[in-house]
Design a protein around this motif. Structure first.
Motif, PDB file in Angstrom:
ATOM      1  N   UNK A   1       0.806  -1.232   0.141  1.00 47.75           N
ATOM      2  CA  UNK A   1      -0.080  -0.007  -0.017  1.00 47.75           C
ATOM      3  C   UNK A   1       0.946   1.261   0.048  1.00 47.75           C
ATOM      4  N   UNK A   2       0.563   2.192  -0.815  1.00 47.86           N
ATOM      5  CA  UNK A   2       1.345   3.432  -1.059  1.00 47.86           C
ATOM      6  C   UNK A   2       2.924   3.249  -1.077  1.00 47.86           C
ATOM      7  N   UNK A   3       3.197   2.099  -1.710  1.00 45.35           N
ATOM      8  CA  UNK A   3       4.574   1.766  -2.493  1.00 45.35           C
ATOM      9  C   UNK A   3       5.267   1.460  -1.043  1.00 45.35           C
ATOM     10  N   UNK A   4       4.701   0.763  -0.039  1.00 46.00           N
ATOM     11  CA  UNK A   4       5.369   0.043   1.223  1.00 46.00           C
ATOM     12  C   UNK A   4       4.627  -1.276   1.694  1.00 46.00           C
ATOM     13  N   UNK A   5       5.308  -1.916   2.306  1.00 47.56           N
ATOM     14  CA  UNK A   5       4.931  -3.292   2.751  1.00 47.56           C
ATOM     15  C   UNK A   5       3.894  -2.849   3.938  1.00 47.56           C
ATOM     16  N   UNK A   6       2.590  -3.587   3.707  1.00 44.57           N
ATOM     17  CA  UNK A   6       1.512  -3.185   4.442  1.00 44.57           C
ATOM     18  C   UNK A   6       0.517  -4.387   5.012  1.00 44.57           C
ATOM     19  N   UNK A   7       0.033  -4.545   6.068  1.00 44.31           N
ATOM     20  CA  UNK A   7      -1.043  -5.353   6.412  1.00 44.31           C
ATOM     21  C   UNK A   7      -2.521  -5.239   5.662  1.00 44.31           C
ATOM     22  N   UNK A   8      -2.728  -5.982   4.919  1.00 42.44           N
ATOM     23  CA  UNK A   8      -4.019  -5.840   4.168  1.00 42.44           C
ATOM     24  C   UNK A   8      -4.993  -6.528   4.865  1.00 42.44           C
ATOM     25  N   UNK A   9      -6.215  -6.112   4.639  1.00 41.48           N
ATOM     26  CA  UNK A   9      -7.423  -6.701   5.353  1.00 41.48           C
ATOM     27  C   UNK A   9      -8.589  -6.378   4.419  1.00 41.48           C
ATOM     28  N   UNK A  10      -9.565  -7.256   4.370  1.00 39.75           N
ATOM     29  CA  UNK A  10     -10.806  -7.267   3.961  1.00 39.75           C
ATOM     30  C   UNK A  10     -12.171  -6.531   4.759  1.00 39.75           C
ATOM     31  N   UNK A  11     -12.802  -5.805   4.010  1.00 43.27           N
ATOM     32  CA  UNK A  11     -13.882  -5.278   4.576  1.00 43.27           C
ATOM     33  C   UNK A  11     -15.224  -5.535   3.794  1.00 43.27           C
ATOM     34  N   UNK A  12     -16.278  -5.609   4.408  1.00 46.23           N
ATOM     35  CA  UNK A  12     -17.600  -6.003   3.906  1.00 46.23           C
ATOM     36  C   UNK A  12     -17.916  -5.223   2.805  1.00 46.23           C
ATOM     37  N   UNK A  13     -18.572  -5.717   1.740  1.00 46.83           N
ATOM     38  CA  UNK A  13     -19.120  -5.195   0.722  1.00 46.83           C
ATOM     39  C   UNK A  13     -20.355  -5.586   0.551  1.00 46.83           C
ATOM     40  N   UNK A  14     -21.199  -4.365   1.165  1.00 40.46           N
ATOM     41  CA  UNK A  14     -22.601  -4.876   1.145  1.00 40.46           C
ATOM     42  C   UNK A  14     -23.296  -4.936  -0.098  1.00 40.46           C
ATOM     43  N   UNK A  15     -22.891  -4.525  -1.290  1.00 40.46           N
ATOM     44  CA  UNK A  15     -23.235  -4.731  -2.604  1.00 40.46           C
ATOM     45  C   UNK A  15     -23.244  -5.959  -3.060  1.00 40.46           C
ATOM     46  N   UNK A  16     -22.036  -6.300  -2.953  1.00 38.41           N
ATOM     47  CA  UNK A  16     -21.583  -7.798  -3.435  1.00 38.41           C
ATOM     48  C   UNK A  16     -20.581  -8.406  -2.314  1.00 38.41           C
TER      49      UNK A  16
END
Length: 135
Positions: A49-64
């Motif tokens: 993220x933003x050209x740096x190592x990052x912890x990625x997480x998923x958030x709910x998508x209410x439409x899909x």
């Protein structure tokens, strides 16, 4: 011509510690505690993220619901937030918005994700709107 070997830059004090702690204790599929969320926010793993190592997480998508959104918090953002918590005893939304603007602009949920991971690591406790206190 002789090339000068450069030493790799060392991580800022605290960065290695908090990032290593997250990597060791927060595996993919960990549910992130959120004070007011109605659905689960789930750790995906490490990415960029933003050209740096990052912890990625998923958030709910209410439409899909089968295609959750993804957000991320960089290693340097973790370090700054952790250092703030250690130094002052608080991690607040006001501080987050002022000092981590790129992270805040990606999504206000990044604040409660940082706080939630701090809770999972037993470093902080959510005490009231916009405030995590050091344990």
């Amino acid at each position: 011509m002789v090339k000068k070997l450069l030493k790799p830059k060392r991580a800022p004090r605290g960065q290695k510690m908090i990032v290593d702690k997250i990597k060791a204790n927060i595996p993919p599929m960990t549910i992130i505690p959120k004070p007011k969320a109605k659905s689960d926010f789930i750790v995906k793993g490490w990415g960029k993220r933003r050209e740096e190592n990052a912890l990625i997480y998923k958030i709910p998508n209410n439409k899909n619901p089968k295609r959750p959104y993804e957000k991320g918090i960089t290693e340097s953002e973790w370090t700054l937030a952790y250092n703030q918590l250690k130094k002052t005893g608080d991690f607040t939304r006001d501080w987050f918005n002022e000092n981590l603007p790129a992270c805040a602009n990606e999504g206000s949920c990044n604040f409660t994700t940082i706080g939630g991971i701090f809770e999972k690591l037993e470093l902080a406790k959510y005490t009231s709107d916009g405030i995590y206190k050091k344990i």
